[in-house]
Design an enzyme around this catalytic site. Structure first.
Site, PDB file in Angstrom:
ATOM      1  CB  CYS A  71      -0.880   0.007   1.245  1.00 31.64           C
ATOM      2  SG  CYS A  71      -1.886  -1.460   1.324  1.00 31.64           S
ATOM      3  CE1 TYR A 116      -3.171 -10.293   0.224  1.00 25.33           C
ATOM      4  CE2 TYR A 116      -4.777  -8.569  -0.189  1.00 25.33           C
ATOM      5  CZ  TYR A 116      -3.714  -9.070   0.539  1.00 25.33           C
ATOM      6  OH  TYR A 116      -3.215  -8.341   1.578  1.00 25.33           O
ATOM      7  CG  HIS A 143      -2.142  -9.244   4.793  1.00 20.12           C
ATOM      8  ND1 HIS A 143      -1.767  -8.598   3.655  1.00 20.12           N
ATOM      9  CD2 HIS A 143      -1.010  -9.447   5.494  1.00 20.12           C
ATOM     10  CE1 HIS A 143      -0.451  -8.411   3.655  1.00 20.12           C
ATOM     11  NE2 HIS A 143       0.020  -8.922   4.770  1.00 20.12           N
ATOM     12  CG  ASP A 174       3.396  -9.684   5.737  1.00 19.96           C
ATOM     13  OD1 ASP A 174       4.452 -10.322   5.682  1.00 19.96           O
ATOM     14  OD2 ASP A 174       2.732  -9.380   4.734  1.00 19.96           O
TER      15      ASP A 174
END
Ligand code: ADP
Ligand code: SF4
Length: 692
Positions: free
Chosen positions: A31, A170, A173, A266
């Site tokens: 991000c 994806y 997370h 992470d």
């Protein structure tokens, strides 16, 4: 310079389905606080990574449909053709340098509240949305699942048409719908998508198959999967269901991108995690698949990277933060220029940009996020202007960056500091968990040491007359700031009565200089809310003193929510026996005691503080500046040189901001921008035709 043959392995090509990465450097999705709102800025930032040698450059998460609207955060988006065109800018920027462009498609499930689209939130089961919005999500019917699959497929086709080479499914997370289906914690379904792991993985399998079917042999299919949530049996676990998922889907994707979840695990800060700390969780993956595996671990050392490959842990070196701190990391290794690498310090200022919805910034790389709007390049500076010589006083982060960057422009630079240099970066690096901050100084001192036109004068105290006598064309004052010792802070806009009466009152400067309270109880008052209050409480608790941390904030080190450390800091302090008191503002100080006021009730409370540490705000060290500029800068216009304050000496802030200030000063020294004009290019919203 030539590459060390030990690193040859890092420059071998890697086949990812139908496409080939030219080397093993892979910028994994990250991000950036710019997202779909600033497509030009994102494209230029990603293109810079490709130019710096990253063979694969990925987007951040890109939501595929308005039912997955992540407002207020600014992420990627692929809802329609216009989004496709915006993303194509990034693809072109990456392709221009011979790299592969990857896109991370996602549906957030219940991890959003759809604040913009106002569509109902969809989730694997009936549940509250993540966070505290008073919103619930509705359990998806089979029709909803079919819709999500169709939206995903459409997004895949748009991504292919935009020119992406690698397309992600994806489930890394805790934010993604496929992960919510896989997770027992969320999945309470009684149909073929719930119950057994095989059923819970069904949606992921279908998305992978749909993606493959849609792209045929035009694009590689990547699967990002969090193999461990660090929750033991409560969550996905690399010794349990995480491993089984890898076994089940082993050959379906063309590349496995594996990590631990959630994002705070992470992207752990250097204070709480070492380089390569994900290895124990992800190392099993290669045993179960013949497909290449990429993983992360804040890798900045080429030796550590090589061992990952040679020991069969990873096939590609994934990086978000190391690629932010140094977009040219691969090129520098390839060219044998290891001393030029700007190593990530693991501070998570970049991460904080995303959480605060600000364009990405980085402590080590002041050009990050400025590639398009200011045309800044991390490896090259604008040419020298008409003048020649610059004196920089103060070799903290601001002064070091200014001197180094001015040297690169071709100015003759003198840099003076009363110490050995490094300023607060070196000073704070002495504190627990902050050793990596030293890198801010080491990189710049190293570059300056090798520069032909920057001379560093350590041990040189400068005063107004020595500055005036020096005869430079420009002078920058970068003398930093000192922590206040009068209690004035963020909750208290005035000095607090009685601070001068306390016989054992310390500031962070005192602690950093080696002073230590001899007797407890120690009260650390934290009205700074970033890391230092917690670090100092930790340091003093280690000495065996009874420590209480009092803060007007809602929790200790509140701003570190943005660097994703708050929970770890609080846990560490509690485990060390530090007493934590929140929402209390310092009201008065007397010898051995303080009075605090409850922020909610206003009730006063007397607290023992045989020793008192005030971590509040800093006062700029600007006396030297005003000694030269005159009171209220009256002499400024008459000086035979230009005079500027930069960094903390002007406005105390983060180390990242001091570095940025130093860099901007260096870029603009001979061509100061018009103070009445917007100093950078802006991304503008479209104005629809027909509006009056
Ligand atoms: P910043 O974060 O803005 O770079 P720092 O506080 O980290 O600021 O660094 C300021 C540096 O300036 C310190 O290394 C300090 O020793 C140096 N300094 C302060 N006053 C003087 C002075 N009069 N002459 C030389 N060096 C100075
Ligand atoms: Fe690394 Fe800090 Fe830069 Fe992020 S901001 S890339 S953690 S140095």
């Amino acid at each position: 310079m030539t590459r060390d043959p030990r690193y040859d392995v890092l420059f071998e090509p890697v086949q990812i389905g139908p496409v080939t990465a030219r080397n093993r450097f892979y910028q994994v999705p990250h991000c950036n606080g710019m997202g779909h709102v600033m497509p030009n800025s994102v494209a230029a930032m990603r293109g810079m990574k490709a130019e710096g040698g990253w063979a694969v450059v990925a987007t951040e998460e890109c939501d595929i449909h308005p039912s997955s609207d992540v407002l207020p955060y600014r992420e990627g988006r692929l809802w329609d053709r216009q989004d496709q065109e915006r993303l194509a800018l990034m693809v072109d920027a990456v392709h221009a340098h011979g790299s592969l462009a990857a896109i991370e498609l996602m549906h957030h499930g219940h991890a959003v509240s759809n604040r913009y689209s106002r569509l109902p939130v969809m989730a694997v089961s009936d549940m509250a949305v993540a966070g505290y919005d008073p919103v619930q999500a509705s359990a998806m019917t089979r029709r909803d699942i079919a819709n999500v699959r169709r939206w995903h497929r459409k997004a895949v086709l748009r991504a292919r048409d935009a020119g992406f080479d690698i397309i992600y499914v994806y489930a890394g997370h805790d934010l993604t719908l496929p992960m919510h289906f896989i997770s027992r914690r969320y999945n309470r379904r009684g149909d073929e998508y719930g119950g057994s792991l095989e059923n819970r993985v069904r949606l992921t399998r279908e998305l992978l198959e749909d993606t493959r079917d849609a792209v045929g042999d035009t694009c590689g299919v990547a699967f990002r999967f969090a193999v461990d949530e660090l929750m033991g049996d409560e969550g996905i676990c690399s010794a349990g269901e995480g491993r089984e998922v890898v076994q089940m889907l082993a050959e379906l994707p063309d590349i496995w991108d594996v990590n631990v979840s959630d994002w705070a695990n992470d992207s752990v800060t250097a204070r709480f995690g070492e380089e390569g700390d994900q290895e124990p969780y992800v190392s099993f993956v290669k045993h179960y698949t013949s497909k290449p595996v990429v993983g992360v671990g804040r890798f900045t050392s080429p030796d550590a990277m090589v061992t990952q490959i040679q020991r069969g842990v990873l096939d590609m070196i994934g990086a978000a933060r190391p690629s932010i701190a140094d977009p040219f990391l691969p090129s520098k290794i390839e060219q044998g220029r290891l001393e030029d690498i700007r190593e990530c310090i693991g501070c998570n200022i970049c991460v904080a940009s995303d959480w605060t919805q600000s364009p990405i910034r980085c402590t080590q790389n002041p050009t990050m996020g400025e590639e398009w709007r200011r045309s800044w390049h991390p490896e090259s500076m604008n040419e020298r202007g008409a003048s020649k010589t610059v004196l920089v006083v103060g070799a903290g982060p601001a002064g070091l960056e200014a001197a180094m960057s001015l040297g690169r422009r071709g100015y003759d630079v003198a840099l003076a500091d009363r110490t050995e240099g490094g300023g607060r970066a070196v000073a704070e690096a002495q504190l627990p968990g902050l050793a990596s901050y030293q890198r801010v100084a080491d990189y710049r001192l190293g570059q300056i040491g090798r520069s032909a036109n920057v001379r560093f004068y350590p041990g040189s105290e400068m005063d107004a007359s020595s500055i005036c006598e020096f005869g430079a064309d420009h002078v920058a004052i970068a003398t930093g700031a000192q922590w206040r010792r009068d209690g004035m802070g963020r909750a208290t806009w005035q000095p607090v009565a009685g601070c001068e009466t306390h016989p054992a009152l310390y500031t962070p400067d005192d602690i950093i200089a080696g002073q230590r309270p001899e007797r407890g109880p120690v009260l650390v008052y934290d009205d700074d809310h970033y890391y230092l209050g917690g670090v100092i409480a930790e340091l003093l608790a280690e000495t065996g003193l009874a420590v209480t941390l009092v803060t007007p904030g809602p929790e200790v080190s509140h701003w570190t929510q943005n660097t994703m450390e708050q929970h770890r800091i609080e846990q560490r302090l509690l485990e060390m026996g530090v007493m934590l008191v929140c929402k209390q503002t310092l009201a008065a100080v007397s010898p051995g005691q303080v009075q605090t006021r409850c922020n909610v009730t206003g009730r006063m409370q007397q607290r023992d503080a045989v020793s008192l540490v005030l971590v509040t705000i800093r006062a700029p060290e600007d006396a030297l500046y005003f000694a030269v500029a005159g009171q209220d800068e009256a002499q400024l216009a008459d000086l035979p040189f230009t005079l500027m304050r930069i960094g903390d000496c002007l406005a105390p802030s983060t180390i990242a901001q001091a570095v940025y200030d130093g860099h901007r000063f260096a870029r603009e020294i001979d061509e100061r921008p018009d103070p009445d004009a917007v100093p950078f290019r802006r991304e503008q919203s479209l104005i629809e035709s027909g509006n009056s």
